[in-house]
Motif scaffolding. Sequence first.
Motif, mmCIF file in Angstrom:
data_model
loop_
_atom_site.group_PDB
_atom_site.id
_atom_site.type_symbol
_atom_site.label_atom_id
_atom_site.label_comp_id
_atom_site.label_asym_id
_atom_site.label_seq_id
_atom_site.Cartn_x
_atom_site.Cartn_y
_atom_site.Cartn_z
ATOM 1 N N ASN A 1 1.026 8.491 -3.187
ATOM 2 C CA ASN A 1 0.566 9.173 -4.398
ATOM 3 C C ASN A 1 -0.910 9.521 -4.418
ATOM 4 O O ASN A 1 -1.329 10.313 -5.253
ATOM 5 N N ASP A 2 -1.729 8.953 -3.558
ATOM 6 C CA ASP A 2 -3.170 9.202 -3.574
ATOM 7 C C ASP A 2 -3.556 9.998 -2.328
ATOM 8 O O ASP A 2 -3.702 9.457 -1.238
ATOM 9 N N LYS A 3 -3.715 11.294 -2.483
ATOM 10 C CA LYS A 3 -4.011 12.180 -1.346
ATOM 11 C C LYS A 3 -5.362 11.881 -0.705
ATOM 12 O O LYS A 3 -5.595 12.229 0.438
ATOM 13 N N GLU A 4 -6.262 11.233 -1.428
ATOM 14 C CA GLU A 4 -7.561 10.859 -0.848
ATOM 15 C C GLU A 4 -7.383 9.886 0.320
ATOM 16 O O GLU A 4 -8.170 9.867 1.247
ATOM 17 N N LEU A 5 -6.330 9.064 0.255
ATOM 18 C CA LEU A 5 -6.098 8.086 1.318
ATOM 19 C C LEU A 5 -5.521 8.723 2.582
ATOM 20 O O LEU A 5 -5.598 8.146 3.655
ATOM 21 N N THR A 6 -4.929 9.889 2.438
ATOM 22 C CA THR A 6 -4.260 10.507 3.591
ATOM 23 C C THR A 6 -4.849 11.863 3.971
ATOM 24 O O THR A 6 -4.285 12.566 4.798
ATOM 25 N N GLU B 1 2.954 2.803 -1.994
ATOM 26 C CA GLU B 1 2.888 3.668 -3.172
ATOM 27 C C GLU B 1 1.535 4.378 -3.259
ATOM 28 O O GLU B 1 1.463 5.562 -3.588
ATOM 29 N N HIS B 2 0.465 3.687 -2.914
ATOM 30 C CA HIS B 2 -0.863 4.297 -2.951
ATOM 31 C C HIS B 2 -0.953 5.455 -1.949
ATOM 32 O O HIS B 2 -1.486 6.507 -2.249
ATOM 33 N N TYR B 3 -0.438 5.231 -0.742
ATOM 34 C CA TYR B 3 -0.485 6.280 0.272
ATOM 35 C C TYR B 3 0.406 7.462 -0.080
ATOM 36 O O TYR B 3 0.113 8.596 0.271
ATOM 37 N N MET C 1 0.800 -1.224 0.000
ATOM 38 C CA MET C 1 0.000 0.000 0.000
ATOM 39 C C MET C 1 0.837 1.281 0.000
ATOM 40 O O MET C 1 0.308 2.366 -0.231
#
Length: 107
Positions: A61-66, A57-59, A55
């Motif tokens: 690059n994806d600001k929705e997750l953080t 890379e997702h955290y 996870m």
Amino acid sequence: MSVSTIESELLKMTDPERQRVINVATRLMSGKKTKISRSTLEENRARMRKSAELMLEHYLNDKELTIWTALDGEDFLSAYRRSLVSESRPDRRSGNQKETAGGHCKR
């Protein structure tokens, strides 16, 4: 040991200690072993590490997750308590009591 003794001891514990007691009691009630083996703990850690790595890379690059981490530094409980204290203080300007949103009166 009596139930009242157990309750008394639970009150002395921290929340993480109480949670551990709950977990042990739950395992006892379900008939499972109460002790987790070292290999099981190591397997759980390895699974968690692998999941975190997957996870990452997702955290990054994806600001929705953080997005909610922006609030990590906020102390909501203290702010709420301060608001309650300020609502209960007298209004020194008028000396009148005013009803707050919670139905309480303040001066």
